[in-house]
Design an enzyme around this catalytic site. Structure first.
Site, mmCIF file in Angstrom:
data_model
loop_
_atom_site.group_PDB
_atom_site.id
_atom_site.type_symbol
_atom_site.label_atom_id
_atom_site.label_comp_id
_atom_site.label_asym_id
_atom_site.label_seq_id
_atom_site.Cartn_x
_atom_site.Cartn_y
_atom_site.Cartn_z
ATOM 1 C CE LYS A 199 -49.136 -7.502 -44.524
ATOM 2 N NZ LYS A 199 -48.669 -7.579 -43.155
HETATM 3 C C1 LIG Z 1 -48.698 -8.487 -41.901
HETATM 4 C C2 LIG Z 1 -49.473 -8.176 -40.649
HETATM 5 C C3 LIG Z 1 -48.963 -7.773 -39.205
HETATM 6 C C4 LIG Z 1 -47.699 -7.831 -38.921
HETATM 7 O O1 LIG Z 1 -46.953 -6.674 -39.632
HETATM 8 P P1 LIG Z 1 -45.249 -7.138 -39.780
HETATM 9 O O2 LIG Z 1 -44.694 -5.884 -40.492
HETATM 10 O O3 LIG Z 1 -45.076 -8.426 -40.684
HETATM 11 O O4 LIG Z 1 -44.793 -7.245 -38.352
HETATM 12 C C5 LIG Z 1 -49.981 -7.158 -38.376
HETATM 13 N N1 LIG Z 1 -51.270 -7.681 -38.610
HETATM 14 C C6 LIG Z 1 -51.649 -8.070 -39.714
HETATM 15 C C7 LIG Z 1 -53.176 -8.103 -39.906
HETATM 16 C C8 LIG Z 1 -51.039 -8.258 -40.971
HETATM 17 O O5 LIG Z 1 -51.399 -8.754 -42.018
#
Ligand SMILES: *Cc1c(COP(=O)(O)O)cnc(C)c1O
Length: 402
Positions: A199
């Site tokens: 991210k």
């Molecule tokens: C990455 C992601 C998540 C989950 O986040 P994590 O921190 O990996 O649990 C949820 N929704 C979307 C759209 C994502 O891209």
């Protein structure tokens, strides 16, 4: 191509000396679990987005679970969400005993307000809005629907740290007002961020919930640590710190300090990251404008795109190859691409348990078959970005229909 072949991974995080020093400081201090750096990260994050409350968590997924729970989603309820999202969104609805009602997105990849309106039933409890790729969804329409039908709102801002909508940040208390909702504060609403390794702002693993709602914030904080109340014991005893009372069936989802240490510095660099991503997106947009086989992302001026993802849409009628072959060709140029996402309703468990079939959502199914996420992140050089854009143009022209 005249240029030398490069290796471009799909993502490489920007971890600098400040992050590394802060992690070392964490380790030296002896605070290995949640402590002062997590508190500071929460304070700085809430200030950054303009939210009354910010609760740091071990993942975005944990945040979805906790928020749905705190918003009262339970057995027999329905939650409306886009099918074009990460499966965690739907899984957490199912974990609450509720039904995920998967709906269409528009060609800008964000949930279609008309599809939401059509999907509402007596059982609909909540609306989950995903700000796909870092571009805000149509909040003016979506908040109005939620208010009219008394739905709780959970915004998935996993891609949208720093994204704005009509000038207010995603996760901000002021967002419903900015979106033109009269008495916007009345909406029951929480926003979840992810700091997963890929991210825009990363702590390796981590997440954050924000809300303007004091009671909701208290409930979510309680649920994030076993449902243990620290305040309850103060009321009933003058005894020592060993005593606690458990007032809810909670989760174990706190963020440890060595990870919050990363977040503190990633947050301070976030606007720079965003500016670089926007500049890189413009290079791709400009190069692809003359490529008839590929469509650049649709961008709305009011929806402050941060380009967590840069997703192209192949014009399949103008190509002799499909999406999988196009991705193979990128790999031949040393470029790792990805697909966001395999729609939830395509996955076998969702077909078996909820009776979904791919063609139930024909627009999402058609869109899925032509999307490719290109590498685009601040640790790329401008030349890397030009190399990617040239490769896309080269592949498209070599495989164009006559
Ligand atoms: C990455 C992601 C998540 C989950 O986040 P994590 O921190 O990996 O649990 C949820 N929704 C979307 C759209 C994502 O891209």
């Amino acid at each position: 191509m005249e240029e030398a072949r490069r290796e471009i991974p799909f993502f490489r995080p920007s971890i600098g000396p400040a992050e590394i020093a802060e992690v070392v400081d964490s380790l030296s201090s002896g605070w290995l679990t949640t402590g002062p750096k997590t508190k500071q990260f929460e304070a700085e994050f809430s200030r950054y987005v303009g939210a009354g409350h910010a609760i740091a968590l071990s993942s975005g997924t944990a945040g979805i679970a906790i928020a749905l729970d705190a918003l009262g989603v339970g057995p027999g309820d329905e939650v409306i969400l886009p099918s074009l999202t990460f499966v965690a969104c739907a899984n957490e609805v199912v974990h609450r005993g509720a039904r995920p009602v998967l709906v269409e997105v528009n060609d800008d990849f964000n949930i279609d307000p008309n599809a939401v309106e059509t999907a509402i039933t007596r059982r609909t409890r909540a609306l989950m809005i995903v700000h796909y790729g870092g571009q805000a969804a149509n909040l003016a329409a979506l908040y109005a629907i939620a208010a009219r039908h008394d739905l709780a709102v959970l915004e998935d801002a996993a891609h949208a740290a720093g994204t704005t909508y009509r000038g207010a940040k995603i996760g901000a208390d002021a967002l419903p007002n900015a979106a033109g909702l009269p008495n916007g504060g009345a909406l029951r609403r929480a926003t979840v961020f992810s700091f997963y390794a890929t991210k825009n702002l990363t702590t390796g693993e981590g997440g954050m919930l924000t809300t303007n709602d004091d009671a909701l914030a208290e409930r979510m904080r309680l649920l994030s640590l076993h449902g243990m109340s620290r305040d309850a014991w103060k009321r009933y005893t003058s005894e020592g710190s060993w005593f606690y009372d458990v007032v809810a069936i909670g989760y174990k989802a706190n963020l440890p300090d060595p990870l919050a240490a990363l977040g503190l510095h990633q947050l301070r660099r976030l606007d720079d990251f965003t500016n670089t991503r926007r500049a890189y997106a413009k290079i791709l947009d400009d190069r692809l404008a003359s490529v008839a086989q590929v469509e650049a992302p649709i961008v709305h001026g009011e929806a402050g795109h941060v380009y967590h993802l840069y997703v192209i849409r192949l014009v399949l009628e103008r190509l002799t190859i499909d999406r999988a072959r196009f991705i193979d060709e990128l790999r031949n140029h040393g470029i790792s691409a990805s697909v966001h996402f395999i729609p939830v309703h395509f996955h076998s468990i969702y077909r078996e348990r909820f009776g979904y079939a791919p063609e139930d959502l024909p627009r999402t199914a058609a869109l899925y078959r032509r999307i490719i996420s290109l590498p685009l992140y601040p640790s790329m050089s401008i030349d890397d970005v030009r190399y990617v854009s040239d490769a896309v143009a080269e592949i498209a022209s070599r495989h164009a229909t006559p």
